[in-house]
Design a protein around this motif. Structure first.
Motif, PDB file in Angstrom:
ATOM      1  N   PHE A 159       0.832  -1.193   0.000  1.00 22.49           N
ATOM      2  CA  PHE A 159       0.000   0.000   0.000  1.00 22.49           C
ATOM      3  C   PHE A 159       0.872   1.250   0.000  1.00 22.49           C
ATOM      4  CE2 PHE A 159      -2.724  -3.363   1.493  1.00 22.49           C
ATOM      5  CZ  PHE A 159      -3.937  -3.093   0.874  1.00 22.49           C
ATOM      6  N   TYR A 160       0.451   2.225  -0.766  1.00 21.15           N
ATOM      7  CA  TYR A 160       1.228   3.452  -0.886  1.00 21.15           C
ATOM      8  C   TYR A 160       1.319   4.156   0.470  1.00 21.15           C
ATOM      9  CZ  TYR A 160       0.289   2.536  -5.821  1.00 21.15           C
ATOM     10  OH  TYR A 160       0.193   1.947  -7.058  1.00 21.15           O
ATOM     11  N   ALA A 161       2.384   4.925   0.638  1.00 20.46           N
ATOM     12  CA  ALA A 161       2.655   5.578   1.923  1.00 20.46           C
ATOM     13  C   ALA A 161       1.473   6.433   2.369  1.00 20.46           C
ATOM     14  CB  ALA A 161       3.911   6.431   1.804  1.00 20.46           C
ATOM     15  N   ASP A 162       1.156   6.342   3.645  1.00 20.81           N
ATOM     16  CA  ASP A 162       0.072   7.156   4.203  1.00 20.81           C
ATOM     17  C   ASP A 162       0.617   8.504   4.648  1.00 20.81           C
ATOM     18  OD1 ASP A 162       1.406   6.735   6.611  1.00 20.81           O
ATOM     19  OD2 ASP A 162      -0.076   5.332   7.406  1.00 20.81           O
ATOM     20  N   SER A 163      -0.190   9.279   5.359  1.00 19.33           N
ATOM     21  CA  SER A 163       0.207  10.631   5.751  1.00 19.33           C
ATOM     22  C   SER A 163       1.407  10.635   6.691  1.00 19.33           C
ATOM     23  CB  SER A 163      -0.973  11.359   6.417  1.00 19.33           C
ATOM     24  OG  SER A 163      -1.443  10.619   7.542  1.00 19.33           O
ATOM     25  N   ASP A 164       1.669   9.506   7.341  1.00 17.75           N
ATOM     26  CA  ASP A 164       2.839   9.387   8.227  1.00 17.75           C
ATOM     27  C   ASP A 164       4.052   8.831   7.484  1.00 17.75           C
ATOM     28  OD1 ASP A 164       1.369  10.230  10.505  1.00 17.75           O
ATOM     29  OD2 ASP A 164       0.552   8.188  10.716  1.00 17.75           O
ATOM     30  N   GLY A 165       3.879   8.518   6.198  1.00 17.48           N
ATOM     31  CA  GLY A 165       4.967   7.930   5.427  1.00 17.48           C
ATOM     32  C   GLY A 165       5.097   6.426   5.599  1.00 17.48           C
ATOM     33  N   ASP A 166       4.118   5.810   6.257  1.00 24.02           N
ATOM     34  CA  ASP A 166       4.175   4.369   6.497  1.00 24.02           C
ATOM     35  C   ASP A 166       3.652   3.594   5.292  1.00 24.02           C
ATOM     36  OD1 ASP A 166       5.192   4.653   9.074  1.00 24.02           O
ATOM     37  OD2 ASP A 166       3.198   4.834   9.958  1.00 24.02           O
ATOM     38  N   VAL A 167       4.371   2.532   4.945  1.00 29.27           N
ATOM     39  CA  VAL A 167       3.995   1.656   3.837  1.00 29.27           C
ATOM     40  C   VAL A 167       3.609   0.296   4.420  1.00 29.27           C
ATOM     41  CG1 VAL A 167       4.802   0.484   1.749  1.00 29.27           C
ATOM     42  CG2 VAL A 167       5.532   2.838   2.229  1.00 29.27           C
ATOM     43  N   ILE A 168       2.390  -0.139   4.153  1.00 27.62           N
ATOM     44  CA  ILE A 168       1.886  -1.400   4.695  1.00 27.62           C
ATOM     45  C   ILE A 168       2.000  -2.482   3.624  1.00 27.62           C
ATOM     46  CG2 ILE A 168      -0.076  -2.558   5.798  1.00 27.62           C
ATOM     47  CD1 ILE A 168       1.012  -0.119   7.340  1.00 27.62           C
ATOM     48  N   LYS A 169       2.527  -3.657   4.021  1.00 31.00           N
ATOM     49  CA  LYS A 169       2.698  -4.761   3.086  1.00 31.00           C
ATOM     50  C   LYS A 169       1.960  -6.000   3.607  1.00 31.00           C
ATOM     51  CE  LYS A 169       7.303  -3.159   1.660  1.00 31.00           C
ATOM     52  NZ  LYS A 169       8.733  -3.522   1.540  1.00 31.00           N
ATOM     53  N   ILE A 170       1.097  -6.526   2.769  1.00 27.15           N
ATOM     54  CA  ILE A 170       0.361  -7.748   3.085  1.00 27.15           C
ATOM     55  C   ILE A 170       0.611  -8.752   1.963  1.00 27.15           C
ATOM     56  CG2 ILE A 170      -1.899  -8.777   3.620  1.00 27.15           C
ATOM     57  CD1 ILE A 170      -1.225  -6.618   5.607  1.00 27.15           C
ATOM     58  N   ASP A 171       1.059  -9.956   2.308  1.00 27.09           N
ATOM     59  CA  ASP A 171       1.232 -11.020   1.326  1.00 27.09           C
ATOM     60  C   ASP A 171       0.091 -12.023   1.478  1.00 27.09           C
ATOM     61  OD1 ASP A 171       3.528  -9.914   0.331  1.00 27.09           O
ATOM     62  OD2 ASP A 171       4.885 -11.209   1.469  1.00 27.09           O
ATOM     63  N   VAL A 172      -0.722 -12.147   0.442  1.00 29.56           N
ATOM     64  CA  VAL A 172      -1.835 -13.094   0.452  1.00 29.56           C
ATOM     65  C   VAL A 172      -1.359 -14.400  -0.178  1.00 29.56           C
ATOM     66  CG1 VAL A 172      -4.167 -13.563  -0.389  1.00 29.56           C
ATOM     67  CG2 VAL A 172      -3.544 -11.242   0.335  1.00 29.56           C
ATOM     68  N   VAL A 173      -1.496 -15.501   0.566  1.00 30.48           N
ATOM     69  CA  VAL A 173      -1.038 -16.820   0.106  1.00 30.48           C
ATOM     70  C   VAL A 173      -2.266 -17.695  -0.155  1.00 30.48           C
ATOM     71  CG1 VAL A 173       0.415 -18.822   0.611  1.00 30.48           C
ATOM     72  CG2 VAL A 173       1.005 -16.575   1.579  1.00 30.48           C
ATOM     73  N   PRO A 174      -2.685 -17.826  -1.421  1.00 32.54           N
ATOM     74  CA  PRO A 174      -3.833 -18.691  -1.704  1.00 32.54           C
ATOM     75  C   PRO A 174      -3.431 -20.163  -1.600  1.00 32.54           C
ATOM     76  CG  PRO A 174      -3.360 -17.158  -3.536  1.00 32.54           C
ATOM     77  CD  PRO A 174      -2.165 -17.200  -2.647  1.00 32.54           C
ATOM     78  N   GLY A 175      -4.257 -20.943  -0.948  1.00 29.05           N
ATOM     79  CA  GLY A 175      -4.030 -22.377  -0.848  1.00 29.05           C
ATOM     80  C   GLY A 175      -5.353 -23.106  -1.017  1.00 29.05           C
ATOM     81  N   ARG A 176      -5.300 -24.343  -1.474  1.00 29.05           N
ATOM     82  CA  ARG A 176      -6.531 -25.101  -1.708  1.00 29.05           C
ATOM     83  C   ARG A 176      -6.461 -26.434  -0.973  1.00 29.05           C
ATOM     84  NH1 ARG A 176      -7.619 -26.989  -7.714  1.00 29.05           N
ATOM     85  NH2 ARG A 176      -6.227 -28.647  -7.001  1.00 29.05           N
ATOM     86  N   GLU A 177      -7.557 -26.781  -0.317  1.00 31.19           N
ATOM     87  CA  GLU A 177      -7.599 -28.063   0.384  1.00 31.19           C
ATOM     88  C   GLU A 177      -7.437 -29.210  -0.606  1.00 31.19           C
ATOM     89  OE1 GLU A 177     -11.367 -28.400   2.367  1.00 31.19           O
ATOM     90  OE2 GLU A 177     -12.532 -28.175   0.525  1.00 31.19           O
ATOM     91  N   LEU A 178      -6.967 -30.352  -0.109  1.00 30.07           N
ATOM     92  CA  LEU A 178      -6.647 -31.473  -0.990  1.00 30.07           C
ATOM     93  C   LEU A 178      -7.896 -32.163  -1.538  1.00 30.07           C
ATOM     94  CD1 LEU A 178      -3.959 -30.822   0.416  1.00 30.07           C
ATOM     95  CD2 LEU A 178      -3.500 -33.276   0.493  1.00 30.07           C
ATOM     96  N   SER A 179      -8.934 -32.240  -0.735  1.00 25.62           N
ATOM     97  CA  SER A 179     -10.211 -32.790  -1.193  1.00 25.62           C
ATOM     98  C   SER A 179     -11.328 -32.011  -0.517  1.00 25.62           C
ATOM     99  CB  SER A 179     -10.309 -34.292  -0.884  1.00 25.62           C
ATOM    100  OG  SER A 179     -10.151 -34.526   0.507  1.00 25.62           O
ATOM    101  N   GLN A 180     -12.500 -32.028  -1.125  1.00 30.20           N
ATOM    102  CA  GLN A 180     -13.588 -31.166  -0.690  1.00 30.20           C
ATOM    103  C   GLN A 180     -13.940 -31.382   0.791  1.00 30.20           C
ATOM    104  OE1 GLN A 180     -14.659 -28.778  -2.465  1.00 30.20           O
ATOM    105  NE2 GLN A 180     -16.521 -28.073  -1.447  1.00 30.20           N
ATOM    106  N   ASP A 181     -13.990 -30.272   1.517  1.00 28.89           N
ATOM    107  CA  ASP A 181     -14.450 -30.227   2.916  1.00 28.89           C
ATOM    108  C   ASP A 181     -13.539 -30.975   3.887  1.00 28.89           C
ATOM    109  OD1 ASP A 181     -16.706 -28.733   2.130  1.00 28.89           O
ATOM    110  OD2 ASP A 181     -17.827 -30.568   1.678  1.00 28.89           O
ATOM    111  N   GLN A 182     -12.235 -31.156   3.533  1.00 28.34           N
ATOM    112  CA  GLN A 182     -11.336 -31.861   4.458  1.00 28.34           C
ATOM    113  C   GLN A 182     -10.414 -30.931   5.222  1.00 28.34           C
ATOM    114  OE1 GLN A 182      -7.970 -30.612   2.666  1.00 28.34           O
ATOM    115  NE2 GLN A 182      -7.615 -32.355   4.007  1.00 28.34           N
ATOM    116  N   TYR A 183     -10.379 -29.651   4.862  1.00 20.31           N
ATOM    117  CA  TYR A 183      -9.379 -28.742   5.427  1.00 20.31           C
ATOM    118  C   TYR A 183      -9.512 -28.586   6.938  1.00 20.31           C
ATOM    119  CZ  TYR A 183      -7.054 -24.452   6.793  1.00 20.31           C
ATOM    120  OH  TYR A 183      -6.285 -23.536   7.462  1.00 20.31           O
TER     121      TYR A 183
END
Length: 324
Positions: free
Chosen positions: A115-139
């Motif tokens: 995320f672009y720097a806010d009014s304080d100059g802070d830059v927020i970083k979030i890494d989204v890791v998509p994952g999929r269960e191995l078989s339906q409804d087992q996660y």
């Protein structure tokens, strides 16, 4: 120079709790992204959760990022949907939603939101890791997920769908250990992250450093002062990481070898860096400050606290927050 006193100060000045305002911004933004994913995918997604250093209590305050694991149901993208389709769909959604307020980029197994720097100059970083269960409804029972490799990851080819893991087992790999050992492991991991933060775009991931630290504790007798423990771990990395027989098993799936996430050249580079660091520190204790610098932002505060004898140098654990 008192190496132990310096390392205690390094750990203390890098405590996550010293950056309360920035930390709160990260939590707020993480919750926003989590809710956006849940609103978008509804019943096709399980509750996203934080999997990174905050969950493991190994975070440092000079390099923030949140890893938000997003577990999808097996049929979320169709009964014949691929992991690539999952990854691309999540990227497309995040890009359209955040393209005006953040840089959205494809990474090795995650989608990065900076995320672009806010009014304080802070830059927020979030890494989204998509994952999929191995078989339906087992996660919910197994907590196992398959990840997609977007581009070459060490010796793992782009497009690979062979990374199966259990992120919660990775978290418990530290959490369930005896208190003294657990505290020592966390301290060494924090120090190695401080070292890594002095390098630009270093290829060795923090998770690799975490696992190799734990492996050192499992294979060596590591006792004594904080410096003696750190020295033993550095020696272990130096002497073992380049061996053909060296493996670094993912606690979430023993079939995953994290040694494969570095090329032979990168392993040699890591070994050489450990050797050079140890040699220079042994030549002159003051060189320890180069590799493991205090956080100058809080150094004065730390010195003042020590002056009055109220700080033991022990890291304060981060506040308990609901990441899930």
């Amino acid at each position: 120079m008192d190496k132990n006193k310096h390392l205690d100060s390094v750990i203390s000045t890098h405590q996550i709790t010293k950056e309360v305002t920035l930390f709160d911004k990260y939590v707020k933004k993480k919750n926003e992204v989590k809710e956006a994913l849940e609103d978008k995918y509804g019943s096709d997604i399980y509750s996203p959760f934080n999997s990174g250093s905050y969950a493991k209590n190994t975070a440092i305050n000079t390099k923030f990022d949140f890893d938000l694991v997003s577990p999808f149901k097996r049929n979320a993208f169709g009964s014949n949907g691929t992991l690539k389709e999952m990854y691309e769909d999540v990227y497309d959604f995040l890009y359209e939603k955040y393209k005006d307020v953040a840089e959205v980029k494809k990474q090795k197994v995650s989608i990065g939101l900076e995320f672009y720097a806010d009014s304080d100059g802070d830059v927020i970083k979030i890494d989204v890791v998509p994952g999929r269960e191995l078989s339906q409804d087992q996660y919910e029972e197994s907590e196992n997920l398959n990840l997609y490799v977007y581009y070459k990851y060490g010796n793992i080819d782009a497009g690979s769908e062979r990374i199966k893991t259990n992120v919660k087992a990775q978290i418990n790999n530290i959490k369930t250990r005896a208190t003294d050992e657990k505290d020592s492991i966390r301290k060494i991991i924090r120090l190695l992250k401080v070292w890594k933060n002095t390098k630009y775009n270093y290829p060795t991931k923090s998770f690799f450093l975490e696992l190799i630290t734990i492996k050192a504790f499992d294979n060596k007798t590591i006792t004594g002062s904080i410096w003696e423990k750190l020295e033993t771990v550095l020696e272990y990395i130096r002497d073992n990481v380049t061996k053909d027989s060296f493996t670094l098993k993912d606690p979430g799936n023993s079939s995953n070898d994290l040694a494969d996430t570095l090329t032979s050249y990168e392993k040699q580079q890591l070994s050489d860096d450990m050797k050079n660091m140890l040699d220079r520190i042994r030549d002159n204790d003051e060189n320890l400050k180069t590799y493991f610098p205090e956080n100058s932002k809080f150094k004065k505060e730390e010195s003042k606290t020590n002056q009055y004898g109220t700080n033991s140098g022990m890291p304060v654990p981060p506040p308990k927050l609901n990441f899930g």
